[in-house]
Design an enzyme around this catalytic site. Structure first.
Site, PDB file in Angstrom:
ATOM      1  N   ALA A   1       0.789  -1.302   0.026  1.00 58.01           N
ATOM      2  CA  ALA A   1      -0.111   0.108  -0.153  1.00 58.01           C
ATOM      3  C   ALA A   1       0.830   1.224  -0.036  1.00 58.01           C
ATOM      4  O   ALA A   1       2.010   1.191   0.074  1.00 58.01           O
ATOM      5  CB  ALA A   1      -0.938   0.102   1.381  1.00 58.01           C
ATOM      6  N   ASN A   2       0.162   2.409  -0.029  1.00 54.60           N
ATOM      7  CA  ASN A   2       0.914   3.714   0.322  1.00 54.60           C
ATOM      8  C   ASN A   2       0.112   4.532   1.029  1.00 54.60           C
ATOM      9  O   ASN A   2      -0.797   4.341   1.766  1.00 54.60           O
ATOM     10  CB  ASN A   2       1.392   4.189  -1.265  1.00 54.60           C
ATOM     11  CG  ASN A   2       0.076   4.773  -1.999  1.00 54.60           C
ATOM     12  OD1 ASN A   2      -0.665   5.617  -1.417  1.00 54.60           O
ATOM     13  ND2 ASN A   2      -0.080   4.019  -3.015  1.00 54.60           N
ATOM     14  N   ARG A   3       0.921   5.809   1.569  1.00 55.15           N
ATOM     15  CA  ARG A   3       0.373   6.553   2.521  1.00 55.15           C
ATOM     16  C   ARG A   3      -0.877   7.537   2.221  1.00 55.15           C
ATOM     17  O   ARG A   3      -1.277   8.342   2.767  1.00 55.15           O
ATOM     18  CB  ARG A   3       1.264   7.198   3.004  1.00 55.15           C
ATOM     19  CG  ARG A   3       2.404   6.665   3.948  1.00 55.15           C
ATOM     20  CD  ARG A   3       3.465   7.559   4.376  1.00 55.15           C
ATOM     21  NE  ARG A   3       4.791   6.847   4.865  1.00 55.15           N
ATOM     22  CZ  ARG A   3       4.813   6.274   5.926  1.00 55.15           C
ATOM     23  NH1 ARG A   3       3.873   6.055   6.565  1.00 55.15           N
ATOM     24  NH2 ARG A   3       5.887   5.494   6.258  1.00 55.15           N
ATOM     25  N   SER A   4      -1.388   7.369   0.831  1.00 52.69           N
ATOM     26  CA  SER A   4      -2.391   8.267   0.216  1.00 52.69           C
ATOM     27  C   SER A   4      -3.699   8.313   1.303  1.00 52.69           C
ATOM     28  O   SER A   4      -4.412   7.115   1.193  1.00 52.69           O
ATOM     29  CB  SER A   4      -2.807   8.217  -1.096  1.00 52.69           C
ATOM     30  OG  SER A   4      -3.696   8.878  -1.389  1.00 52.69           O
TER      31      SER A   4
END
Ligand code: PMT
Length: 414
Positions: A205-208
């Site tokens: 995943a990523n931090r958005s």
């Protein structure tokens, strides 16, 4: 916008009927002439006297015992707007099917005014395919849907299905009445970070957080556009915005390609994973199997694909999340992906980019103009992005890059 407007406030039979009183009060305070219509079910939850006391006219509830001989057409024909709050699953089904069984459903069929429905029900009902299919039908017909909030429901349950706040409902009424500078435009926005499965329980995943994309969708709806938000995050939808939930880059690609085909404006604010595991392990990868052998492959570049297939007259906006050479890197993406505008944010700076409530951006147009917006709320940044989109679309001479233009930078970073 609401002052002087004749608004039929429909109230159906759900526990949230009591909140219609506050909606009524706010509409009247804003200068609207409010005519309440209650269904038989609504009267199990709310006394008609309460609503009659606050509205501009007494509550109407029957096809048969009103002063007017034809109340079923009179109310709908004379209305500037109809808002149903709360709207039960039954009301949505009847409206979608075109059934006219009582004063409210007759009024809905006998109007050409904009209609706002505010569903409220238990989570299981809200998520039922029958309810969602009925809403899809209504949306296709141009009905404005104010998505319910998540939170405490009747009986102590918690989940999606709570009636939207009176503030959101009144804002949706104003937006439905106000053509706005983007009225008639179909706008598609992406928001949030994609999640690429490793096995049955783990993802890359990523931090958005989706905040920037949601702010753009909300602002576009406020300006009168018909907005669809393709989102990976579970935030309540802004008033009047249609949400499509996705998780992976592949799902976002499918949704964006489908929706962008007939959109006037497309904004890719999502943080799409650049790589995903080649194979997804069946079940949960056990710890005693050792570290999983994760081999990655590139995901499709959604924005580049949208740029390559861009219909004439569409305005395509990308974002660039950069940590160095911000403007040069963003300009490269603008050219490679055939964008009209790129919004560059230096995500190494405090308060900028992922997860913050604030952002600071450089707006780079295909024609070469560059504007900077200092640190501000994501709502204000959204306003600046859409101001620029409006300027670009007003200036018919703005260069709209086409896929035919040569790209000197094939294969560079997304
Ligand atoms: O969601 P928030 O917490 O509010 O944070 C906002 C944000 C930082 C996510 C947002 O402001 C932002 O910068 N979004 C773009 C993030 C990103 O993926 O940037 P990029 O430079 O890697 O990609 C360039 C563009 O190509 C982006 O529009 C991206 O959506 C798109 N892209 C990237 C890869 C890919 N496979 N497909 C794409 O369409």
């Amino acid at each position: 916008m609401l002052a002087g407007k004749r608004i039929v406030l429909g109230v159906t039979g759900g526990i949230a009927a009591y909140k219609s009183v506050e909606v009524c009060r706010r509409l009247v305070d804003a200068g609207a002439h409010v005519i309440p219509v209650m269904t038989a079910g609504a009267e199990h939850f709310l006394g008609a006297t309460t609503l009659s006391a606050l509205a501009s006219e007494p509550v109407q509830r029957s096809l048969w015992n009103e002063a007017s001989p034809i109340p079923h057409t009179r109310l709908g024909q004379q209305a500037d707007l109809i808002v149903i709050a709360p709207a039960t699953a039954r009301l949505l089904a009847a409206y979608a099917a075109g059934l006219s069984t009582d004063l409210l459903t007759n009024t809905l069929l006998a109007t050409r005014a904009p209609v706002v429905v505010c569903p409220a029900m238990h989570t299981e009902m809200w998520e039922h395919p029958a309810v969602q299919d009925n809403l899809a039908v209504l949306r296709r017909r141009g009905v404005h849907v104010v998505e319910p909030d998540s939170g405490r429901l009747a009986g102590g349950d918690v989940g999606a299905g709570r009636l939207a706040s009176p503030e959101r409902i009144v804002a949706a009424c104003a937006a439905a009445l106000d053509g706005g500078p983007m009225a008639g435009w179909r706008v598609v926005v992406s928001a949030g970070g994609t999640r690429e499965p490793i096995d049955a329980v783990r993802v890359i995943a990523n931090r958005s957080s989706g905040k920037q994309g949601y702010a753009i969708a909300a602002e576009a709806a406020r300006r009168g556009a018909a907005v669809t938000l393709v989102s990976t995050v579970d935030l309540p939808g802004p008033a009047g915005v249609t949400i499509e939930r996705v998780e992976t880059a592949a799902q976002m690609h499918e949704a964006m390609a489908r929706l962008a085909a007939d959109a006037d404006v497309v904004v890719m604010a999502a943080a799409v994973a650049d790589f995903r595991p080649v194979a997804v392990a069946a079940g949960k990868w056990k710890k005693d199997q050792g570290a999983p052998p994760i081999v990655l492959e590139p995901t499709p570049d959604i924005l580049a694909a949208l740029g390559a297939a861009k219909p004439a007259g569409q305005t395509l906006v990308g974002f660039a999340a950069e940590t160095d050479d911000v403007v040069a890197n963003a300009e490269g993406k603008l050219r490679r992906k055939h964008l009209d505008l790129i919004v560059a944010n230096d995500v190494s700076r405090p308060g900028v980019g992922f997860q913050h409530d604030t952002n600071a951006v450089t707006l780079i147009r295909a024609g070469g103009r560059v504007d900077t917006v200092a640190l501000a709320t994501k709502e204000r940044i959204a306003g600046c992005v859409l101001d620029t989109v409006c300027e670009l679309r007003a200036d018919s001479s703005h260069p709209t890059p086409t896929p035919a233009e040569p790209s000197a930078e094939q294969g560079a970073s997304s």
